[in-house]
Design a protein around this motif. Structure first.
Motif, PDB file in Angstrom:
ATOM      1  N   ASP A   1       5.665  43.437  23.290  1.00  0.00           N
ATOM      2  CA  ASP A   1       4.452  43.891  23.962  1.00  0.00           C
ATOM      3  C   ASP A   1       3.290  42.915  23.806  1.00  0.00           C
ATOM      4  OD1 ASP A   1       3.778  44.194  21.322  1.00  0.00           O
ATOM      5  OD2 ASP A   1       3.407  46.342  21.412  1.00  0.00           O
ATOM      6  N   GLY A   2       3.551  41.758  23.180  1.00  0.00           N
ATOM      7  CA  GLY A   2       2.516  40.740  23.028  1.00  0.00           C
ATOM      8  C   GLY A   2       1.725  40.826  21.750  1.00  0.00           C
ATOM      9  N   SER A   3       1.931  41.865  20.940  1.00  0.00           N
ATOM     10  CA  SER A   3       1.199  41.997  19.689  1.00  0.00           C
ATOM     11  C   SER A   3       1.754  41.040  18.639  1.00  0.00           C
ATOM     12  CB  SER A   3       1.280  43.439  19.164  1.00  0.00           C
ATOM     13  OG  SER A   3       2.629  43.805  18.918  1.00  0.00           O
ATOM     14  N   LEU A   4       0.896  40.607  17.746  1.00  0.00           N
ATOM     15  CA  LEU A   4       1.305  39.695  16.679  1.00  0.00           C
ATOM     16  C   LEU A   4       2.261  40.409  15.734  1.00  0.00           C
ATOM     17  CD1 LEU A   4       0.994  36.945  15.316  1.00  0.00           C
ATOM     18  CD2 LEU A   4      -0.978  37.873  14.070  1.00  0.00           C
ATOM     19  N   HIS A   5       3.427  39.818  15.516  1.00  0.00           N
ATOM     20  CA  HIS A   5       4.460  40.455  14.707  1.00  0.00           C
ATOM     21  C   HIS A   5       4.590  39.816  13.333  1.00  0.00           C
ATOM     22  CE1 HIS A   5       8.045  42.536  13.553  1.00  0.00           C
ATOM     23  NE2 HIS A   5       8.815  41.473  13.642  1.00  0.00           N
ATOM     24  N   ARG A   6       4.593  38.482  13.284  1.00  0.00           N
ATOM     25  CA  ARG A   6       4.871  37.831  12.003  1.00  0.00           C
ATOM     26  C   ARG A   6       4.256  36.439  11.976  1.00  0.00           C
ATOM     27  NH1 ARG A   6      10.316  37.944  12.263  1.00  0.00           N
ATOM     28  NH2 ARG A   6      10.321  40.063  11.448  1.00  0.00           N
ATOM     29  N   ILE A   7       3.781  36.023  10.791  1.00  0.00           N
ATOM     30  CA  ILE A   7       3.310  34.661  10.569  1.00  0.00           C
ATOM     31  C   ILE A   7       4.105  34.088   9.401  1.00  0.00           C
ATOM     32  CG2 ILE A   7       1.354  33.167  10.041  1.00  0.00           C
ATOM     33  CD1 ILE A   7      -0.501  35.344  11.051  1.00  0.00           C
ATOM     34  N   ILE A   8       4.748  32.949   9.608  1.00  0.00           N
ATOM     35  CA  ILE A   8       5.517  32.293   8.552  1.00  0.00           C
ATOM     36  C   ILE A   8       4.787  31.016   8.163  1.00  0.00           C
ATOM     37  CG2 ILE A   8       7.707  31.226   7.931  1.00  0.00           C
ATOM     38  CD1 ILE A   8       9.066  33.064   9.916  1.00  0.00           C
ATOM     39  N   GLY A   9       4.438  30.898   6.883  1.00  0.00           N
ATOM     40  CA  GLY A   9       3.723  29.733   6.390  1.00  0.00           C
ATOM     41  C   GLY A   9       4.633  28.809   5.611  1.00  0.00           C
ATOM     42  N   SER A  10       4.443  27.509   5.769  1.00  0.00           N
ATOM     43  CA  SER A  10       5.214  26.522   5.008  1.00  0.00           C
ATOM     44  C   SER A  10       4.307  25.375   4.617  1.00  0.00           C
ATOM     45  CB  SER A  10       6.406  26.014   5.818  1.00  0.00           C
ATOM     46  OG  SER A  10       5.969  25.404   7.026  1.00  0.00           O
ATOM     47  N   ARG A  11       4.622  24.760   3.497  1.00  0.00           N
ATOM     48  CA  ARG A  11       3.849  23.614   3.022  1.00  0.00           C
ATOM     49  C   ARG A  11       4.794  22.450   2.776  1.00  0.00           C
ATOM     50  NH1 ARG A  11       0.891  25.769  -1.051  1.00  0.00           N
ATOM     51  NH2 ARG A  11      -0.782  26.222   0.434  1.00  0.00           N
ATOM     52  N   ASP A  12       4.512  21.359   3.453  1.00  0.00           N
ATOM     53  CA  ASP A  12       5.354  20.162   3.357  1.00  0.00           C
ATOM     54  C   ASP A  12       6.821  20.498   3.575  1.00  0.00           C
ATOM     55  OD1 ASP A  12       3.115  18.569   2.817  1.00  0.00           O
ATOM     56  OD2 ASP A  12       3.236  18.989   0.669  1.00  0.00           O
ATOM     57  N   GLY A  13       7.078  21.366   4.564  1.00  0.00           N
ATOM     58  CA  GLY A  13       8.443  21.691   4.949  1.00  0.00           C
ATOM     59  C   GLY A  13       9.085  22.826   4.195  1.00  0.00           C
ATOM     60  N   GLN A  14       8.442  23.361   3.150  1.00  0.00           N
ATOM     61  CA  GLN A  14       8.996  24.461   2.369  1.00  0.00           C
ATOM     62  C   GLN A  14       8.238  25.756   2.676  1.00  0.00           C
ATOM     63  OE1 GLN A  14      11.745  24.138   0.344  1.00  0.00           O
ATOM     64  NE2 GLN A  14      11.829  22.036   1.142  1.00  0.00           N
ATOM     65  N   VAL A  15       8.985  26.820   2.998  1.00  0.00           N
ATOM     66  CA  VAL A  15       8.348  28.096   3.318  1.00  0.00           C
ATOM     67  C   VAL A  15       7.622  28.640   2.096  1.00  0.00           C
ATOM     68  CG1 VAL A  15       8.749  30.481   4.024  1.00  0.00           C
ATOM     69  CG2 VAL A  15      10.019  28.634   5.114  1.00  0.00           C
ATOM     70  N   ILE A  16       6.386  29.074   2.263  1.00  0.00           N
ATOM     71  CA  ILE A  16       5.580  29.579   1.145  1.00  0.00           C
ATOM     72  C   ILE A  16       5.237  31.052   1.288  1.00  0.00           C
ATOM     73  CG2 ILE A  16       4.577  27.336   0.575  1.00  0.00           C
ATOM     74  CD1 ILE A  16       2.093  28.151   2.190  1.00  0.00           C
ATOM     75  N   GLY A  17       5.487  31.646   2.457  1.00  0.00           N
ATOM     76  CA  GLY A  17       5.156  33.052   2.583  1.00  0.00           C
ATOM     77  C   GLY A  17       5.405  33.586   3.983  1.00  0.00           C
ATOM     78  N   THR A  18       5.560  34.905   4.053  1.00  0.00           N
ATOM     79  CA  THR A  18       5.741  35.590   5.336  1.00  0.00           C
ATOM     80  C   THR A  18       4.772  36.763   5.403  1.00  0.00           C
ATOM     81  OG1 THR A  18       8.086  35.012   5.499  1.00  0.00           O
ATOM     82  CG2 THR A  18       7.333  36.907   6.769  1.00  0.00           C
ATOM     83  N   ARG A  19       4.003  36.817   6.460  1.00  0.00           N
ATOM     84  CA  ARG A  19       3.083  37.936   6.671  1.00  0.00           C
ATOM     85  C   ARG A  19       3.586  38.717   7.888  1.00  0.00           C
ATOM     86  NH1 ARG A  19      -3.241  36.815   7.033  1.00  0.00           N
ATOM     87  NH2 ARG A  19      -2.822  36.395   4.833  1.00  0.00           N
ATOM     88  N   GLN A  20       3.835  40.014   7.698  1.00  0.00           N
ATOM     89  CA  GLN A  20       4.383  40.834   8.764  1.00  0.00           C
ATOM     90  C   GLN A  20       3.429  41.979   9.078  1.00  0.00           C
ATOM     91  OE1 GLN A  20       8.532  41.155   8.726  1.00  0.00           O
ATOM     92  NE2 GLN A  20       8.634  43.120   9.752  1.00  0.00           N
ATOM     93  N   TYR A  21       3.170  42.185  10.379  1.00  0.00           N
ATOM     94  CA  TYR A  21       2.197  43.178  10.818  1.00  0.00           C
ATOM     95  C   TYR A  21       2.900  44.452  11.274  1.00  0.00           C
ATOM     96  CZ  TYR A  21      -1.262  39.472  10.592  1.00  0.00           C
ATOM     97  OH  TYR A  21      -2.080  38.469  10.133  1.00  0.00           O
ATOM     98  N   HIS A  22       2.324  45.594  10.920  1.00  0.00           N
ATOM     99  CA  HIS A  22       2.876  46.897  11.261  1.00  0.00           C
ATOM    100  C   HIS A  22       1.853  47.631  12.133  1.00  0.00           C
ATOM    101  CE1 HIS A  22       6.005  46.499   8.057  1.00  0.00           C
ATOM    102  NE2 HIS A  22       5.077  45.716   7.559  1.00  0.00           N
ATOM    103  N   TRP A  23       2.270  47.977  13.351  1.00  0.00           N
ATOM    104  CA  TRP A  23       1.368  48.567  14.323  1.00  0.00           C
ATOM    105  C   TRP A  23       1.695  50.033  14.537  1.00  0.00           C
ATOM    106  CZ3 TRP A  23      -2.527  45.467  16.212  1.00  0.00           C
ATOM    107  CH2 TRP A  23      -2.380  44.086  15.984  1.00  0.00           C
TER     108      TRP A  23
END
Length: 265
Positions: free
Chosen positions: A58-80
């Motif tokens: 539906d176009g809403s923001l679902h997830r943001i995946i962060g990485s630093r220098d190629g290594q994943v550092i975190g996942t933020r997931q949105y609940h609507w």
């Protein structure tokens, strides 16, 4: 260019699908797809941090995946919530699990949960998580994590791999009966490209490109009954099947759900 006391402070370069911001030793490159932010690269003296943005159908923001220098550092997931909009979001990283809502945030580190209300000081609790529900986080020896949350309708279990990417979700009712499961697959760059959801006799395969839904195949008892695609022009194309073959092609306005055309095949 923004000047402060006669000196350049910030420069912004805009292109149709990107934006480059430079200020105070930091360079930020944002990439857009049809107006939606899909990636953000932040480079400074500490290195390069990248955020990838994924969106729901539906176009809403679902997830943001962060990485630093190629290594994943975190996942933020949105609940609507269909009633209130954004209900809360979870933020999973090396330091623990954070849950944020409109009036509080929670963090679990080992067996200790800290809850901070907007008007109160940090409190230590032995069990439970907020907002409005309880959750439990277990970490595996391989760096994976399993999150169990009490939600409307039962218990939602999400399994994350060692890069904090959710690879499996499962909803079970109060009696422990599994209502649906969903498995996520990622490509070599770490971007989501397939989610497979099983719910009773129905299966839905959802395919993604740079975090956006592009196609769905819906099966009933292993037989295709519907194919949906999003060509990127604001429409949704639905092909319906009967007795193993297509019989109707419907084009919708994806925003208003209005039928634009109907063709019998």
């Amino acid at each position: 260019m923004l000047m402060v006391d006669g000196r350049p402070y910030m420069t912004i370069e805009r292109n149709p699908d990107s934006q480059v911001v430079e200020m105070d030793g930091q360079r930020i490159v944002r990439t857009f797809d049809e107006g939606r932010l899909v990636s953000e690269d932040i480079e400074d003296a500490s290195g390069l941090t990248t955020y990838s943005y994924e969106y729901a159908a539906d176009g809403s923001l679902h997830r943001i995946i962060g990485s630093r220098d190629g290594q994943v550092i975190g996942t933020r997931q949105y609940h609507w919530s269909p009633l209130t909009g954004l209900a809360y979001y979870t933020d999973l990283g090396p330091d623990g699990l954070f849950l944020y809502s409109g009036d509080n945030l929670s963090m679990r580190l080992g067996d200790t949960v800290r809850v901070q209300d907007g008007q109160e000081a940090i409190m230590e609790l032995r069990t439970g998580l907020s907002p409005g529900a309880s959750a439990d986080l277990e970490r595996g020896e391989d760096g994976s994590a399993t999150l169990r949350e009490e939600v409307d309708g039962g218990v939602l279990t999400t399994i994350f791999d060692s890069s904090y990417r959710p690879v499996r979700e499962e909803l079970a009712d109060a009696e422990g009966t599994v209502l649906w499961t969903e498995v996520h697959e990622y490509d070599s760059t770490g971007s989501l490209f397939l989610s497979r959801r099983d719910e009773g006799t129905r299966r839905t395969d959802s395919y993604y490109s740079i975090g956006m839904l592009t196609q769905q195949l819906i099966f009933e008892d292993g037989v295709v009954i519907e194919r949906r695609s999003w060509p990127g022009d604001g429409t949704r194309i639905v092909i319906r099947y009967r007795n193993g073959g297509p019989y109707a092609r419907i084009i919708y306005d994806d925003d208003s759900n209005v039928v634009l055309s109907l063709e019998m095949l």
